[in-house]
Enzyme design. Sequence first.
Site, short mmCIF file in Angstrom:
data_model
loop_
_atom_site.label_atom_id
_atom_site.label_comp_id
_atom_site.label_asym_id
_atom_site.label_seq_id
_atom_site.Cartn_x
_atom_site.Cartn_y
_atom_site.Cartn_z
N GLU A 131 35.35 33.74 61.64
CA GLU A 131 35.40 32.64 60.56
C GLU A 131 35.87 31.19 61.34
O GLU A 131 36.72 31.16 61.77
CB GLU A 131 36.15 32.83 59.28
CG GLU A 131 35.61 33.63 58.27
CD GLU A 131 36.15 33.54 56.99
OE1 GLU A 131 37.67 33.67 56.81
OE2 GLU A 131 35.69 33.18 56.03
N GLU A 151 11.56 36.76 39.79
CA GLU A 151 12.06 37.37 40.91
C GLU A 151 12.95 36.62 41.86
O GLU A 151 12.48 35.47 42.32
CB GLU A 151 10.68 37.83 41.84
CG GLU A 151 9.87 38.80 41.16
CD GLU A 151 8.61 39.29 42.03
OE1 GLU A 151 8.00 40.34 41.72
OE2 GLU A 151 8.67 38.57 43.34
N LYS A 162 22.32 32.74 55.23
CA LYS A 162 22.69 32.93 53.63
C LYS A 162 21.74 32.36 52.80
O LYS A 162 20.90 31.60 53.03
CB LYS A 162 23.93 32.02 53.23
CG LYS A 162 25.31 32.55 54.16
CD LYS A 162 26.36 31.72 54.21
CE LYS A 162 27.34 31.92 54.91
NZ LYS A 162 28.51 30.78 55.22
N GLN A 217 24.92 41.86 52.67
CA GLN A 217 26.19 41.72 52.06
C GLN A 217 25.95 40.77 50.78
O GLN A 217 25.26 39.85 50.86
CB GLN A 217 27.45 41.27 52.50
CG GLN A 217 28.75 41.01 51.71
CD GLN A 217 29.97 40.80 52.68
OE1 GLN A 217 30.14 41.32 53.85
NE2 GLN A 217 30.71 39.80 52.39
N ASP A 218 26.06 40.99 49.39
CA ASP A 218 25.99 39.98 48.44
C ASP A 218 27.57 39.54 48.00
O ASP A 218 28.38 40.29 47.68
CB ASP A 218 25.60 40.69 47.12
CG ASP A 218 23.92 40.50 47.14
OD1 ASP A 218 23.33 40.85 46.10
OD2 ASP A 218 23.40 40.50 48.26
N ASN A 219 27.55 38.21 47.62
CA ASN A 219 28.74 37.41 47.61
C ASN A 219 28.60 36.69 46.17
O ASN A 219 27.60 36.42 45.65
CB ASN A 219 29.14 36.55 48.53
CG ASN A 219 29.86 37.29 49.83
OD1 ASN A 219 29.98 38.51 49.82
ND2 ASN A 219 29.73 36.54 51.10
N LYS A 225 43.27 26.65 53.21
CA LYS A 225 42.72 27.02 54.55
C LYS A 225 41.57 26.19 54.87
O LYS A 225 41.39 25.78 56.15
CB LYS A 225 42.04 28.36 54.18
CG LYS A 225 41.19 28.96 55.33
CD LYS A 225 40.48 30.21 54.99
CE LYS A 225 39.02 30.11 54.38
NZ LYS A 225 38.28 31.11 54.25
N ARG A 282 11.27 36.15 24.28
CA ARG A 282 12.76 36.85 24.46
C ARG A 282 13.66 35.96 25.40
O ARG A 282 14.96 36.11 25.47
CB ARG A 282 12.40 38.28 25.20
CG ARG A 282 11.69 39.28 24.37
CD ARG A 282 11.33 40.31 25.23
NE ARG A 282 10.46 39.69 26.34
CZ ARG A 282 10.24 40.81 27.30
NH1 ARG A 282 10.57 41.66 27.50
NH2 ARG A 282 9.33 40.09 28.31
N HIS A 286 28.05 25.71 56.10
CA HIS A 286 27.79 25.63 54.70
C HIS A 286 28.88 25.29 53.83
O HIS A 286 29.79 25.90 54.13
CB HIS A 286 27.28 27.05 54.40
CG HIS A 286 26.99 27.16 52.90
ND1 HIS A 286 27.59 27.91 52.11
CD2 HIS A 286 26.01 26.42 51.97
CE1 HIS A 286 27.09 27.76 50.58
NE2 HIS A 286 26.11 26.71 51.01
N HIS A 338 31.76 26.49 55.81
CA HIS A 338 32.18 27.52 56.49
C HIS A 338 31.05 28.04 57.42
O HIS A 338 29.81 27.85 57.02
CB HIS A 338 32.68 28.72 55.68
CG HIS A 338 33.56 28.21 54.75
ND1 HIS A 338 33.91 28.66 53.49
CD2 HIS A 338 35.09 27.34 54.77
CE1 HIS A 338 35.12 28.12 52.99
NE2 HIS A 338 35.68 27.27 53.96
C1 LIG Z 1 33.83 35.16 52.26
C2 LIG Z 1 34.55 36.28 52.07
C3 LIG Z 1 35.90 36.18 51.77
N1 LIG Z 1 36.56 37.51 51.46
C4 LIG Z 1 38.21 37.42 50.99
C5 LIG Z 1 38.90 36.42 51.99
C6 LIG Z 1 39.79 35.77 50.97
O1 LIG Z 1 40.93 36.57 50.68
C7 LIG Z 1 38.90 35.56 49.48
C8 LIG Z 1 38.59 34.16 49.44
O2 LIG Z 1 37.88 33.95 50.61
P1 LIG Z 1 37.40 32.28 50.76
O3 LIG Z 1 38.45 31.32 50.54
O4 LIG Z 1 37.03 32.24 52.19
O5 LIG Z 1 36.15 32.17 50.00
P2 LIG Z 1 35.24 30.79 49.92
O6 LIG Z 1 35.91 29.57 50.10
O7 LIG Z 1 34.48 30.98 48.66
O8 LIG Z 1 34.06 31.25 51.18
C9 LIG Z 1 32.83 31.18 51.31
O9 LIG Z 1 32.45 30.00 50.81
C10 LIG Z 1 31.41 29.35 51.79
C11 LIG Z 1 30.85 28.33 50.68
C12 LIG Z 1 30.68 30.15 52.44
O10 LIG Z 1 29.32 29.64 52.67
C13 LIG Z 1 31.20 31.51 52.84
O11 LIG Z 1 30.24 32.51 52.75
C14 LIG Z 1 32.44 31.69 52.58
O12 LIG Z 1 33.36 31.45 53.59
O13 LIG Z 1 37.95 36.51 49.71
C15 LIG Z 1 35.98 38.53 51.67
O14 LIG Z 1 36.76 39.71 51.33
N2 LIG Z 1 34.90 38.81 52.14
C16 LIG Z 1 34.06 37.63 52.20
O15 LIG Z 1 32.80 37.79 52.48
#
Ligand SMILES: Cc1cn([C@H]2C[C@H](O)[C@@H](COP(=O)(O)OP(=O)(O)O[C@H]3O[C@H](C)C(=O)[C@H](O)[C@H]3O)O2)c(=O)[nH]c1=O
Length: 183
Positions: free
Chosen positions: A141, A28, A71, A46-48, A165, A23, A118, A61
Amino acid sequence: MTIKETGFQGLVEIFPRIFEDDRGFFFEAYNKEVFNDHGILYDFVQDNQSFSKKGVIRGLHMQLAPYAQAKFVKVITGKVLDVVVDMRPESDTYGKVYYCMLDSKLNNSLMIPEGFAHGFAALEDSVFSYKCSNLYHKASETGILYNDETLNIDWGVENPIVSEKDLELPTFREFVARNETVH
Ligand SMILES: Cc1cn([C@H]2C[C@H](O)[C@@H](COP(=O)(O)OP(=O)(O)O[C@H]3O[C@H](C)C(=O)[C@H](O)[C@H]3O)O2)c(=O)[nH]c1=O
């Protein structure tokens, strides 16, 4: 699930046991008991998930204490060069850079402790997925400029796509001079 040490305290690369059949495959992706048996005791809250076009660099970051985040990172599709910098002043590997190729063909992942900056470069269009040990806290941050001359990171991409940013992040030396608590 095989856990490989990296020489950086608490930073480990994880290779899941993959069960293939006609399949497809199963594995895991996370197992609290296996993590705890290896002394990885974080509770994830929290999962992103993010999608990055080929050539994107996100980072470097981190969130400062008391909102520092461990993370557990991987790619769902694609391939990224994941980069972490040990920012724990007491660490033997303080200021050192570790590179990890995260590839959805390998299904490998990286457990990054609190106190690391990171980032990653998308070597292909990639979906990046990760668990965090603390909630997002915008005011906490911070980070380091991706092309900082002291760290001299080779991201493996030319003319990267970087957010406004991220282009405003401090250099490594500026970060250190602030003497903030990282974990
Ligand atoms: C990180 C985060 C962001 N946001 C909102 C804030 C901004 O409006 C939007 C994009 O955020 P940002 O540009 O900071 O996303 P990344 O550049 O992917 O940031 C992440 O990328 C690097 C590699 C990392 O290790 C961090 O987990 C994280 O900083 O999502 C949220 O609502 N929650 C969150 O946990």
